[in-house]
Design an enzyme around this catalytic site. Structure first.
Site, PDB file in Angstrom:
ATOM      1  N   ARG A  87      25.124  12.615 -24.655  1.00 43.78           N
ATOM      2  CA  ARG A  87      24.023  12.777 -25.598  1.00 43.78           C
ATOM      3  C   ARG A  87      24.410  13.790 -26.648  1.00 43.78           C
ATOM      4  NH1 ARG A  87      23.755  17.387 -24.900  1.00 43.78           N
ATOM      5  NH2 ARG A  87      22.297  17.566 -26.613  1.00 43.78           N
ATOM      6  N   GLY A  88      23.538  13.932 -27.667  1.00 45.94           N
ATOM      7  CA  GLY A  88      23.879  14.768 -28.818  1.00 45.94           C
ATOM      8  C   GLY A  88      24.508  13.849 -29.863  1.00 45.94           C
ATOM      9  N   ALA A  89      24.046  13.966 -31.116  1.00 47.56           N
ATOM     10  CA  ALA A  89      24.397  12.958 -32.129  1.00 47.56           C
ATOM     11  C   ALA A  89      25.909  12.726 -32.272  1.00 47.56           C
ATOM     12  CB  ALA A  89      23.756  13.338 -33.453  1.00 47.56           C
TER      13      ALA A  89
ATOM     14  N   ARG B 200      20.546   4.433 -28.858  1.00 50.58           N
ATOM     15  CA  ARG B 200      19.683   5.550 -29.277  1.00 50.58           C
ATOM     16  C   ARG B 200      19.516   5.435 -30.784  1.00 50.58           C
ATOM     17  NH1 ARG B 200      19.974  10.783 -26.491  1.00 50.58           N
ATOM     18  NH2 ARG B 200      17.840  10.922 -27.202  1.00 50.58           N
TER      19      ARG B 200
ATOM     20  N   GLN C  54      17.497  20.098 -22.052  1.00 49.92           N
ATOM     21  CA  GLN C  54      18.857  20.247 -22.581  1.00 49.92           C
ATOM     22  C   GLN C  54      19.202  21.710 -22.844  1.00 49.92           C
ATOM     23  OE1 GLN C  54      16.650  17.964 -23.559  1.00 49.92           O
ATOM     24  NE2 GLN C  54      17.611  16.075 -24.272  1.00 49.92           N
TER      25      GLN C  54
ATOM     26  N   ASP D 264      19.986  15.167 -35.695  1.00 52.44           N
ATOM     27  CA  ASP D 264      20.346  13.795 -35.324  1.00 52.44           C
ATOM     28  C   ASP D 264      20.509  12.899 -36.529  1.00 52.44           C
ATOM     29  OD1 ASP D 264      19.303  14.811 -32.633  1.00 52.44           O
ATOM     30  OD2 ASP D 264      20.232  12.870 -32.217  1.00 52.44           O
TER      31      ASP D 264
ATOM     32  N   ASN E  25      15.508  16.000 -35.488  1.00 54.57           N
ATOM     33  CA  ASN E  25      16.198  16.658 -34.364  1.00 54.57           C
ATOM     34  C   ASN E  25      15.251  16.617 -33.165  1.00 54.57           C
ATOM     35  OD1 ASN E  25      18.581  18.101 -33.410  1.00 54.57           O
ATOM     36  ND2 ASN E  25      17.272  19.892 -33.250  1.00 54.57           N
ATOM     37  N   LYS E  26      15.713  17.143 -32.068  1.00 58.29           N
ATOM     38  CA  LYS E  26      14.967  17.105 -30.802  1.00 58.29           C
ATOM     39  C   LYS E  26      13.512  17.538 -30.988  1.00 58.29           C
ATOM     40  CE  LYS E  26      15.947  15.945 -27.652  1.00 58.29           C
ATOM     41  NZ  LYS E  26      15.557  14.544 -27.279  1.00 58.29           N
TER      42      LYS E  26
HETATM   43  O1  MRU Z   1      18.150  13.651 -26.888  1.00 55.43           O
HETATM   44  P1  MRU Z   1      19.408  14.425 -27.175  1.00 55.43           P
HETATM   45  O2  MRU Z   1      19.760  15.382 -26.097  1.00 55.43           O
HETATM   46  O3  MRU Z   1      20.553  13.512 -27.540  1.00 55.43           O
HETATM   47  O4  MRU Z   1      19.054  15.278 -28.461  1.00 55.43           O
HETATM   48  C1  MRU Z   1      20.071  16.049 -29.025  1.00 55.43           C
HETATM   49  C2  MRU Z   1      19.634  16.875 -30.171  1.00 55.43           C
HETATM   50  O5  MRU Z   1      18.515  16.830 -30.595  1.00 55.43           O
HETATM   51  C3  MRU Z   1      20.695  17.710 -30.828  1.00 55.43           C
HETATM   52  O6  MRU Z   1      20.145  18.855 -31.399  1.00 55.43           O
HETATM   53  C4  MRU Z   1      21.373  16.903 -31.946  1.00 55.43           C
HETATM   54  O7  MRU Z   1      21.779  15.642 -31.481  1.00 55.43           O
HETATM   55  C5  MRU Z   1      22.525  17.620 -32.509  1.00 55.43           C
HETATM   56  S1  MRU Z   1      23.890  17.730 -31.402  1.00 55.43           S
HETATM   57  C6  MRU Z   1      25.104  18.559 -32.230  1.00 55.43           C
END
Ligand code: MRU
Length: 318
Positions: free
Chosen positions: A48-50, A82, A177, A218, A228-229
């Protein structure tokens, strides 16, 4: 930094991931043997994470090519896993454009993301003053980027440069997270930190315990609106109220100039079971922070300030 191959790598017949669902209790690997298995790993947040989603999609494509899968079907299943992070779509376009060995391009994408993180982290750390007490949300670290991190990368660089005193880590409900992954990374890096309940951020700001808020992204629209999250928007509103700078740190692969503003960013809604299995629940996984609340967006190209439609224009991942 976290060793990139420890987080995600392509082997002869598999994509191997550090299973982020099991951290910090256990460091277990998940072996994916088809693009559909990689897509499932993305959908269930094993990876996970963009930027890491983009890297996983590129490796999934390379695996599909190696296994003789239908590549159009592989692209469709990986891109749909996603929807909010634009990085999967970006990485898959890169893979489809590439005429050489897909494995080579996928490994390049991984290495380039790590390089971008190092460059943007240096730019972002330079914005911080000695003794900074930062607050971050979710996990924008090495786990989320295949190696170094965006927001957490900036904090790593600031720590190494003697600029950072302490990090408050939002636990980041419902999947934690922050409490599970960011705290684990900061512990590994030896950076002083404390996990707080998401709802404590405002009070910590009011007490004067926060100098800066730093998050990842994201998807960043052409006008600077940033997805973002979930909970990031609330933090940005709180930061504005307390006159605390709110910085977004993200690679150009997260900037989506084809999306004009935040209204057009698709927001993933996940199962309510992640919030509660006892009652009806809604589970928006992301929110959009309007550009007006963001003091700066930092990419590998440098520090971008408002108006973002001008300062982000022409930005391409190199
Ligand atoms: O649902 P997730 O854990 O994939 O969400 C991740 C985030 O919101 C991060 O802040 C974002 O992807 C940036 S990661 C460098």
């Amino acid at each position: 930094m976290l060793e990139p191959g420890r987080i995600i790598r392509l082997e002869d017949d598999a994509v191997v991931l550090l299973d982020q669902r099991r951290l910090p209790a256990e460091e277990a690997e998940l072996v994916c043997r088809s693009s559909a298995e990689v897509a499932e790993a993305i959908r269930t947040l094993a990876v996970r994470g963009a930027p890491a989603i983009g890297i996983a999609a590129a490796y999934g494509y390379a695996l599909a090519a190696r296994c003789g899968e239908d590549l159009e079907a592989a692209v469709a299943v990986l891109a749909a896993a996603r929807p909010t992070a634009v990085n999967a779509a970006w990485a898959l376009e890169e893979m489809q454009r590439w005429c050489g060995d897909p494995a080579e391009r996928a490994r390049q994408i991984h290495a380039e993301e790590v390089e971008r993180c190092r460059a943007m982290s240096a730019h972002a750390a330079a914005l911080l003053q000695p003794g900074t007490r930062a607050l971050t949300h979710c996990n924008a670290g090495g786990l989320a980027t295949g190696g170094y991190g965006t927001a957490v990368g900036a904090l790593r660089t600031a720590w190494e440069g003697g600029l950072l005193e302490h990090v408050l880590v939002d636990e980041t409900r419902p999947l934690l997270q922050g409490a599970r992954l960011t705290a684990w990374e900061l512990e590994e890096a030896g950076i002083p930190h404390a996990v707080i309940a998401d709802s404590a951020a405002g009070a910590m700001m009011a007490r004067g315990d926060v100098d800066v808020v730093v998050t990842g992204a994201d998807r960043i629209a052409a006008n600077g609106d940033t997805a973002n999250k979930i909970g990031t928007y609330s933090l940005a509103v709180l930061a504005a109220h307390h006159e605390i700078p709110f910085y977004v740190v993200a690679p150009s692969s997260t900037v989506d100039l084809a999306t004009v503003s935040g209204d057009a960013i698709p927001i993933e809604e996940r199962s309510g079971d992640e919030v509660t299995t006892r009652f009806a629940a809604r589970n928006l996984a992301f929110d959009v922070t309007p550009a007006g609340l963001i003091a700066a967006i930092v990419t590998e190209a440098g520090v971008h300030r408002a108006p973002y439609s001008a300062s982000l224009a022409g930005l391409v991942a190199a």
